[in-house]
Write an enzyme that holds these catalytic residues in place. Structure first.
Site, short mmCIF file in Angstrom:
data_model
loop_
_atom_site.label_atom_id
_atom_site.label_comp_id
_atom_site.label_asym_id
_atom_site.label_seq_id
_atom_site.Cartn_x
_atom_site.Cartn_y
_atom_site.Cartn_z
N GLU A 91 28.77 45.96 42.55
CA GLU A 91 30.09 45.99 41.94
C GLU A 91 30.05 46.08 40.42
OE1 GLU A 91 33.58 43.51 43.80
OE2 GLU A 91 31.79 42.29 43.71
N LYS A 95 27.55 41.83 44.83
CA LYS A 95 27.79 41.48 43.43
C LYS A 95 27.08 42.46 42.50
CE LYS A 95 30.46 39.49 43.74
NZ LYS A 95 31.24 38.91 44.77
N ARG A 129 44.03 43.65 37.55
CA ARG A 129 44.59 44.22 38.78
C ARG A 129 44.45 45.74 38.84
NH1 ARG A 129 48.08 42.16 42.28
NH2 ARG A 129 47.96 39.94 42.39
N TRP A 144 45.95 51.29 38.99
CA TRP A 144 44.72 51.58 39.73
C TRP A 144 45.08 52.76 40.62
CZ3 TRP A 144 43.14 51.82 44.85
CH2 TRP A 144 41.75 51.77 45.08
N ASN A 203 53.93 49.62 42.59
CA ASN A 203 52.64 49.26 43.21
C ASN A 203 52.76 49.56 44.70
OD1 ASN A 203 51.89 48.22 40.78
ND2 ASN A 203 52.00 46.08 41.40
N GLY A 204 51.70 50.07 45.29
CA GLY A 204 51.73 50.35 46.73
C GLY A 204 51.63 51.84 46.99
N GLU A 215 26.16 39.15 50.09
CA GLU A 215 27.00 38.85 48.93
C GLU A 215 26.26 39.14 47.62
OE1 GLU A 215 29.96 38.48 48.40
OE2 GLU A 215 30.18 37.38 46.53
N HIS A 231 12.62 47.29 60.79
CA HIS A 231 13.19 48.30 61.69
C HIS A 231 13.77 49.50 60.92
CE1 HIS A 231 12.55 45.72 65.13
NE2 HIS A 231 13.07 44.71 64.44
N LYS A 241 41.15 43.88 41.25
CA LYS A 241 40.95 42.54 41.79
C LYS A 241 41.50 42.38 43.20
CE LYS A 241 39.76 38.24 41.72
NZ LYS A 241 38.34 38.03 42.03
N CYS A 255 47.11 47.36 40.66
CA CYS A 255 48.18 47.73 39.73
C CYS A 255 48.95 46.46 39.35
CB CYS A 255 49.15 48.74 40.28
SG CYS A 255 48.41 50.28 40.80
O1 M6R Z 1 41.62 38.82 47.67
P1 M6R Z 1 40.68 39.00 48.81
O2 M6R Z 1 39.74 37.84 48.96
O3 M6R Z 1 41.37 39.28 50.12
O4 M6R Z 1 39.81 40.26 48.45
C1 M6R Z 1 38.87 40.78 49.34
C2 M6R Z 1 37.94 41.75 48.66
O5 M6R Z 1 38.66 42.83 48.15
C3 M6R Z 1 37.16 41.09 47.53
O6 M6R Z 1 36.43 40.00 47.98
C4 M6R Z 1 36.21 42.10 46.86
O7 M6R Z 1 35.21 42.47 47.75
C5 M6R Z 1 35.65 41.50 45.58
N1 M6R Z 1 35.73 42.45 44.53
C6 M6R Z 1 34.26 41.06 45.72
O8 M6R Z 1 33.71 40.60 44.53
#
Ligand code: M6R
Length: 612
Positions: free
Chosen positions: A492, A489, A27, A75, A101-102, A485, A508, A607, A2
């Site tokens: 996501e 990616k 955000r 969000w 926010n929160g 990773e 396994h 984000k 947010c």
């Molecule tokens: O801001 P941060 O690095 O603490 O965020 C951690 C995760 O939320 C962040 O890496 C998330 O997994 C990303 N969207 C990955 O691309």
């Protein structure tokens, strides 16, 4: 997670708020809204499900005019993303309006007490409950500031809020607990935001609110207090990035821009920190805890998502080069697992944003047990950066794309620097190896640039697989986290199901998934376990899986095993994850583009995740 923006000054607040919301949209982007106090001291409000642009197009700009206003891009946490649940939220009398926010954790209890008092609610949100709680205290005290203060002392949970009151139309009140907020000090104007990117167009001079801070903002400036009514003064700081760094600069997407920035962002991480003649590394921010690091019985690395993957790479590095035991924990599990933490443990918190709620909670947990805490953070001045005992900034520059790319490689680089610094002092690495690594480091940005230059090769492969339903990513040793990773990616931004696995674990269980429709990405650089990975490739080939291999330039044999090869330059194990992840970033990016996905704003994500 947010975004909040607010304006108090002499200009019409609407364009400033809309511009701020647009810049903060990464955000949260499932709905947006604004409230403005007009020249008749009435609060006018407009909110809409969807992106900021949709709200902005629909708003009647002739009516929406006034010098004080607040806006929000959401969000969803409580209540589905629709017009009604979008912020800002009014109290029952339409006198107080708030963006938040929160999460207010005890909102249900408060809601039922207010309902007993005759309060009614139009939405499912916790925020509307807070607006009505402020109303409740306003009715008792007749003072907006006091009402906000009393309401905030009743709530549990996290908040960054900005609120207005029609009965006291000359002011905006903001407050923070667990969700970032800053005040931009302009010329005869104040711009409030949860993110510096919404303010930088107007001023570089900002005050960051700390936990429990409030500010009362009027046209002639602001005063700060705690929510317990103590006067406080916080020093202004300068925003440390340029506006160009938060704009797309000719790229189609922020994600592509950020992938292509990695030759620079990597250099920014190590610049001035390593002596290239000797390989001796110095991280000024860690000096005060260096002895603790040297004597640590154990390192615990904790983080979320991509940062957690960087932590897994760090585990390999620290154990191998510094001979110290390392544990890597999901920050979201850390606190609830009741971990055994000792005062001679060093806990490393990795976070791009420095605001991730789970990572922040893990930090506070570690501090409770007296461990030394170290931050590896990108955003300067963020909460985690401020609360750790010591830290090192990764200096990747602002990362706007929701899928983290350059922050990951800079996090890995930071962990490599920490490793080299410790290993040199512990003498667990030879002087010659240090020199070799330093020399190699110098060539790293050029190698990354070479991959960026051949990105069309990666794109061709990506486009071939755009309709795949599933993917497997397999790697071993230090490249296993790279496999994780790569899979993250892809999930996501293109919504293709993907799993990352240690290559040898495949037999396994996941091997049952392999058939002619299953693409499998192997990370197979020519290193000491190359032959083992080749055996794993054979196992997939025998079952007709489609094989894509990340292979080093000098690997002439790989053609006989792979259907598709994504070439990477050769490097030492320490830097291999940085190079090997780049084709995977491109693979996911181009697949998402080919599938018509919104790369920078993938569905359901935000984000920075500032709620638990
Ligand atoms: O801001 P941060 O690095 O603490 O965020 C951690 C995760 O939320 C962040 O890496 C998330 O997994 C990303 N969207 C990955 O691309």
């Amino acid at each position: 997670m947010c975004g909040i923006v607010g304006y108090v000054g002499k200009r019409n607040s609407l364009p400033i708020i809309l511009d701020g919301l647009k810049r903060m949209e990464y955000r949260g982007y499932d709905s947006a809204g604004v409230s403005i106090i007009n020249s008749e001291n009435k609060i006018i409000n407009f909110k809409k499900a969807g992106k900021v642009d949709e709200m902005s197009k629909s708003i009647d700009k002739d009516i929406f005019s006034g010098n004080i206003g607040i806006g929000h891009t959401r969000w969803a946490t409580h209540g589905i993303p629709n017009d009604c649940n979008a912020h800002p939220h009014f109290d029952m009398d339409d006198n107080i309006v708030i963006v938040h926010n929160g999460i207010i954790e005890n909102y249900k209890q408060i809601k039922s007490k207010l309902a007993d008092e005759g309060y009614t609610f139009k939405t499912e949100t916790d925020t509307e409950v807070l607006a009505n709680l402020i109303n409740y205290y306003f009715k008792q005290t007749g003072e907006f500031e006091k009402a906000v203060r009393l309401a905030l002392t009743d709530v549990n949970g996290t908040y960054g809020i900005a609120c207005l009151c029609a009965s006291e139309p000359d002011k905006m009140i903001i407050a923070r607990n667990g969700s970032p907020l800053l005040i931009g000090i302009g010329n005869d104007e104040t711009i409030v935001s949860s993110d510096a990117s919404a303010v930088i167009n107007h001023t570089r001079n900002v005050v960051y609110l700390e936990e429990g801070d409030m500010a009362i903002i009027k046209e002639n400036g602001f005063k700060m207090k705690t929510i317990y009514d103590e006067r406080i003064f916080r020093e202004a700081k300068e925003i440390d990035f340029l506006i160009e760094s938060i704009e797309k600069g000719g790229y189609d997407h922020f994600m592509l821009k950020e992938i292509c920035e990695q030759p620079d962002s990597i250099q920014n991480t190590y610049r001035g920190r390593i002596n290239f003649d000797t390989g001796i590394t110095k991280l000024g921010g860690l000096e005060s805890v260096f002895d603790k690091m040297l004597n640590a019985k154990r390192f615990i690395i904790t983080a979320c998502g991509t940062a957690w993957h960087a932590g897994l790479v760090g585990e390999y590095m620290l154990e191998q080069y510094c001979k110290v035991p390392v544990e890597v924990e999901y920050a979201s599990e850390f606190r609830y697992r009741r971990p055994i933490i000792n005062p001679d443990d060093v806990v490393i918190l990795i976070s791009q944003s420095g605001e991730t709620a789970d990572t922040l909670a893990a930090l506070r947990e570690a501090k409770k047990y007296g461990a030394t805490t170290i931050g590896v953070v990108n955003v300067i001045g963020s909460t985690i950066a401020r609360e750790v005992d010591a830290g090192t900034y990764v200096h990747a520059g602002p990362e706007i794309g929701v899928a983290s790319t350059k922050a990951f490689t800079s996090q890995v680089m930071s962990l490599a620097l920490i490793t080299l610094m410790l290993a040199a002092e512990k003498k667990t690495i030879s002087k010659d190896s240090l020199k070799e690594i330093a020399t190699e480091l110098k060539s790293l940005p050029g190698k990354i640039q070479n991959m960026i230059d051949i990105r069309n090769e990666y794109k061709k492969v990506a486009e071939l697989f755009k309709d795949s339903r599933n993917f497997l990513y397999l790697g071993r040793g230090i490249n296993f986290p790279v496999a994780l990773e790569g899979a993250l990616k892809l999930k996501e931004i293109s919504y293709i199901h993907a799993e990352g696995y240690p290559a040898a674990e495949m037999k396994h269980g996941p091997i049952a998934l392999i058939d002619e429709n299953m693409p499998v990405v192997f990370i197979a650089p020519k290193d000491r376990i190359y032959e083992k990975v080749i055996s794993n490739i054979e196992e997939v080939r025998a079952r007709s899986g489609k094989i894509i291999v990340i292979a080093t330039d000098d690997d002439k044999d790989i053609g006989s095993y792979a259907d598709h090869i994504l070439r990477v330059p050769r490097s030492s194990a320490l830097f291999a994850p940085i190079l090997n992840v780049i084709p995977l970033q491109f693979l996911s990016y181009y697949m998402a583009v080919a599938r018509g996905c919104n790369v920078d704003q993938p569905r359901n994500l935000a984000k920075s995740v500032t709620v638990e």
